[in-house]
Design an enzyme around this catalytic site. Sequence first.
Site, PDB file in Angstrom:
ATOM      1  N   TRP A   1       0.828  -1.210   0.000  1.00  7.44           N
ATOM      2  CA  TRP A   1       0.000   0.000   0.000  1.00  7.44           C
ATOM      3  C   TRP A   1       0.854   1.248   0.000  1.00  7.44           C
ATOM      4  O   TRP A   1       0.503   2.237  -0.646  1.00  7.44           O
ATOM      5  CB  TRP A   1      -0.973  -0.028   1.184  1.00  7.44           C
TER       6      TRP A   1
ATOM      7  N   LYS B   1     -11.391  -2.042   8.431  1.00  6.97           N
ATOM      8  CA  LYS B   1     -10.573  -2.951   9.244  1.00  6.97           C
ATOM      9  C   LYS B   1     -11.000  -2.893  10.713  1.00  6.97           C
ATOM     10  O   LYS B   1     -11.426  -3.873  11.279  1.00  6.97           O
ATOM     11  CB  LYS B   1      -9.089  -2.590   9.144  1.00  6.97           C
TER      12      LYS B   1
ATOM     13  N   ASP C   1      -1.037   6.769   6.598  1.00  5.25           N
ATOM     14  CA  ASP C   1      -2.096   5.831   6.239  1.00  5.25           C
ATOM     15  C   ASP C   1      -2.251   4.885   7.432  1.00  5.25           C
ATOM     16  O   ASP C   1      -1.431   4.019   7.663  1.00  5.25           O
ATOM     17  CB  ASP C   1      -1.690   5.054   4.976  1.00  5.25           C
TER      18      ASP C   1
HETATM   19  C1  LIG Z   1      -2.738   0.032   4.884  1.00  2.06           C
HETATM   20  C2  LIG Z   1      -3.722   0.026   3.760  1.00  2.06           C
HETATM   21  N1  LIG Z   1      -3.820   1.109   2.968  1.00  2.06           N
HETATM   22  C3  LIG Z   1      -4.700   1.162   1.951  1.00  2.06           C
HETATM   23  C4  LIG Z   1      -5.522   0.100   1.671  1.00  2.06           C
HETATM   24  C5  LIG Z   1      -6.516   0.203   0.539  1.00  2.06           C
HETATM   25  O1  LIG Z   1      -7.757   0.408   1.124  1.00  2.06           O
HETATM   26  P1  LIG Z   1      -9.118   0.601   0.312  1.00  2.06           P
HETATM   27  O2  LIG Z   1      -9.527  -0.741  -0.149  1.00  2.06           O
HETATM   28  O3  LIG Z   1     -10.039   1.222   1.326  1.00  2.06           O
HETATM   29  O4  LIG Z   1      -8.830   1.540  -0.826  1.00  2.06           O
HETATM   30  C6  LIG Z   1      -5.482  -1.041   2.477  1.00  2.06           C
HETATM   31  C7  LIG Z   1      -6.365  -2.182   2.211  1.00  2.06           C
HETATM   32  O5  LIG Z   1      -6.245  -3.247   2.767  1.00  2.06           O
HETATM   33  C8  LIG Z   1      -4.559  -1.077   3.536  1.00  2.06           C
HETATM   34  O6  LIG Z   1      -4.485  -2.149   4.338  1.00  2.06           O
END
Ligand SMILES: Cc1ncc(COP(=O)(O)O)c(C=O)c1O
Length: 349
Positions: A89, A185, A161
């Site tokens: 991510w 989550k 994030d």
């Molecule tokens: C740390 C992190 N950032 C971003 C994301 C992407 O999230 P989304 O599906 O809400 O775009 C995730 C998804 O698991 C994640 O764990």
Amino acid sequence: VLPESVLQHARQDLWTHGDHGIGIVECSHRSAQFEEVIAGARARIHRLLGCAEDQEVLFLHGGARTQFFMMPMNLLRGGRAAYHNTGTWARGAIQDARRYGQVDVIYDSEKHGFNSVPRQEYALPCRASSVYLHYTSNNTVAGTEYHYRPQVPAGTWLACDMSSNFLSRPVDGSAYGFIYAGAQKNVGASGSTVVIVRKSLLEQCDDTMPAMLSYPAQALKGSMLNTPCTFSIYTIARVTEWLEELGGVAAIEQKNVAQATRIYDEIDRTDFWRGKVEEHCRSRMNITFTTGNPELDTTFWQSAAKEGMSGLKGHRSVGGIRASVYNAQTDQAIDALLDYMRHFQATYG
Ligand SMILES: Cc1ncc(COP(=O)(O)O)c(C=O)c1O
């Protein structure tokens, strides 16, 4: 998982919400009924994170991924930003930021399969000219977590994030310029992304953005520039209520540490299992491990599913096994997993 009491409430509130005589997904998002829900969610997140007066909580669409580009699009404006490349991510966030300015990757564990985040004592500072330093506080796929807050020079904002460890431990929210977290989550149902931004940063945003992608426009309308994800926000309201009743982030941290420690102790107890990341940054939320044999790993999560334990398959990009232990995970689930791990090790070890 979500707390059982929240799910029970949601079941009832879908039918009739409190004494409003109408279900929570049927009422208008402009009604006093929904206004109370969103205001409660906003206030509790602000309180649980210890945010400062000038920090604004928004609920936006498009998942955490939209923040990968929305943040640099609004804030970078051709300037420079520093990033830690600590996982799938984080890498996605870097790729998107490069469209809007100069990106310095000041830590990178990709060559080592993202098995680490910088050790606090060796964390490199970013350039003083950086608008912000971005990091991913918990790397969901790899299973690493920062157990400290990176430092930034005066004049540089800290951006994070927090999707996969949001409200799982005490955090000094007031130290951040920008925080975002997908709800799905730890704090609710998918659909809404919590964004916390400083009012002073809002003043620096690019004012040529289309309204839906503009933080100032979203803030001005209280996250209701268009119809928000009402059910997702409702679940955030209920989960944060549950969290406060439990004793807040300090109480949930104790539970999270205890559960993660039990699983890591089992991994370390024999040579059969191997943790996949460096010990100093083991995640409390996503515990990744392997037998060292991909076929045996598959047998593990496949037969675990037959025992009623779902979601133990490692992320498709890395394989192995992953136990996700989010806030609402129960001790009974941990007991069952540990029993099963011991049984599996006795059979195949
Ligand atoms: C740390 C992190 N950032 C971003 C994301 C992407 O999230 P989304 O599906 O809400 O775009 C995730 C998804 O698991 C994640 O764990």
